[in-house]
Motif scaffolding. Structure first.
Motif, PDB file in Angstrom:
ATOM      1  N   HIS A 112      -6.988 -32.765  32.717  1.00  0.00           N
ATOM      2  CA  HIS A 112      -7.806 -34.010  32.636  1.00  0.00           C
ATOM      3  C   HIS A 112      -6.913 -35.205  33.185  1.00  0.00           C
ATOM      4  CE1 HIS A 112      -4.614 -35.215  29.686  1.00  0.00           C
ATOM      5  NE2 HIS A 112      -4.892 -34.268  29.091  1.00  0.00           N
ATOM      6  N   GLY A 113      -7.384 -36.457  33.563  1.00  0.00           N
ATOM      7  CA  GLY A 113      -6.949 -37.399  34.218  1.00  0.00           C
ATOM      8  C   GLY A 113      -5.659 -37.976  33.415  1.00  0.00           C
ATOM      9  N   PRO A 152       1.188 -35.000  29.296  1.00  0.00           N
ATOM     10  CA  PRO A 152       2.072 -36.155  29.175  1.00  0.00           C
ATOM     11  C   PRO A 152       1.605 -37.229  30.033  1.00  0.00           C
ATOM     12  CG  PRO A 152       3.510 -34.268  30.083  1.00  0.00           C
ATOM     13  CD  PRO A 152       2.021 -33.638  29.824  1.00  0.00           C
ATOM     14  N   PRO A 153       2.143 -38.293  29.693  1.00  0.00           N
ATOM     15  CA  PRO A 153       1.804 -39.563  30.531  1.00  0.00           C
ATOM     16  C   PRO A 153       2.755 -39.624  32.042  1.00  0.00           C
ATOM     17  CG  PRO A 153       2.942 -40.220  28.591  1.00  0.00           C
ATOM     18  CD  PRO A 153       2.599 -38.608  28.494  1.00  0.00           C
ATOM     19  N   ARG A 155       5.527 -36.205  36.585  1.00  0.00           N
ATOM     20  CA  ARG A 155       6.333 -35.445  36.731  1.00  0.00           C
ATOM     21  C   ARG A 155       6.324 -34.230  35.668  1.00  0.00           C
ATOM     22  NH1 ARG A 155      11.326 -37.630  38.592  1.00  0.00           N
ATOM     23  NH2 ARG A 155      10.428 -37.140  40.839  1.00  0.00           N
ATOM     24  N   GLU A 156       6.224 -34.539  34.444  1.00  0.00           N
ATOM     25  CA  GLU A 156       6.074 -33.944  33.235  1.00  0.00           C
ATOM     26  C   GLU A 156       5.016 -33.133  33.180  1.00  0.00           C
ATOM     27  OE1 GLU A 156       7.130 -35.774  29.810  1.00  0.00           O
ATOM     28  OE2 GLU A 156       9.011 -36.604  30.437  1.00  0.00           O
ATOM     29  N   ALA A 157       3.911 -33.976  33.711  1.00  0.00           N
ATOM     30  CA  ALA A 157       2.328 -33.299  33.600  1.00  0.00           C
ATOM     31  C   ALA A 157       2.456 -32.138  34.759  1.00  0.00           C
ATOM     32  CB  ALA A 157       1.310 -34.405  34.019  1.00  0.00           C
ATOM     33  N   ILE A 158       2.852 -32.395  35.838  1.00  0.00           N
ATOM     34  CA  ILE A 158       2.827 -31.452  36.871  1.00  0.00           C
ATOM     35  C   ILE A 158       3.733 -30.095  36.285  1.00  0.00           C
ATOM     36  CG2 ILE A 158       3.856 -30.981  39.264  1.00  0.00           C
ATOM     37  CD1 ILE A 158       3.252 -33.642  40.089  1.00  0.00           C
ATOM     38  N   ALA A 159       4.772 -30.412  35.692  1.00  0.00           N
ATOM     39  CA  ALA A 159       5.763 -29.359  35.254  1.00  0.00           C
ATOM     40  C   ALA A 159       4.760 -28.477  34.330  1.00  0.00           C
ATOM     41  CB  ALA A 159       6.915 -29.913  34.846  1.00  0.00           C
ATOM     42  N   LEU A 160       4.254 -29.112  33.304  1.00  0.00           N
ATOM     43  CA  LEU A 160       3.358 -28.436  32.289  1.00  0.00           C
ATOM     44  C   LEU A 160       2.228 -27.621  33.114  1.00  0.00           C
ATOM     45  CD1 LEU A 160       2.404 -29.488  28.791  1.00  0.00           C
ATOM     46  CD2 LEU A 160       0.523 -28.941  30.241  1.00  0.00           C
ATOM     47  N   ALA A 161       1.408 -28.138  33.787  1.00  0.00           N
ATOM     48  CA  ALA A 161       0.576 -27.493  34.740  1.00  0.00           C
ATOM     49  C   ALA A 161       0.916 -26.341  35.294  1.00  0.00           C
ATOM     50  CB  ALA A 161      -0.298 -28.616  35.633  1.00  0.00           C
ATOM     51  N   GLU A 162       2.150 -26.489  35.974  1.00  0.00           N
ATOM     52  CA  GLU A 162       2.748 -25.231  36.597  1.00  0.00           C
ATOM     53  C   GLU A 162       2.823 -24.199  35.584  1.00  0.00           C
ATOM     54  OE1 GLU A 162       4.600 -27.566  40.333  1.00  0.00           O
ATOM     55  OE2 GLU A 162       5.834 -26.977  38.634  1.00  0.00           O
TER      56      GLU A 162
END
Length: 82
Positions: A22-23, A55-56, A59-66
């Motif tokens: 999601h965005g 997460p907002p 950087r954390e969102a990208i890490a979680l997605a990976e």
């Protein structure tokens, strides 16, 4: 839909799963995420839909997605939020 044919650009098809990201102002409970979850469920693919809370922090969102993509590629279970 065969469970492995997903529309490119709206998620990542990995091992017959759909990872929906999601965005930054969205959430797994958003209208779009819930509509897609319902559509997948209606086609018997509810278990294939994965939509983690991002997460907002970009950087954390990208890490979680990976991490999520790696887990799905290895066939590991991932907590589903939908």
């Amino acid at each position: 839909m065969d469970g492995k044919s997903f529309v490119k650009g709206y998620g990542t098809a990995v091992s017959g799963r759909l990872l929906y990201l999601h965005g930054f102002t969205g959430a797994p409970a958003s209208h779009k995420a819930q509509a897609l979850a319902a559509r997948m469920q209606a086609h018997g693919l509810g278990d294939a839909f994965v939509c983690p809370q991002l997460p907002p922090s970009p950087r954390e969102a990208i890490a979680l997605a990976e991490v999520a993509e790696d887990q799905l590629r290895r066939g590991e279970a991932m907590e589903q939020v939908n």
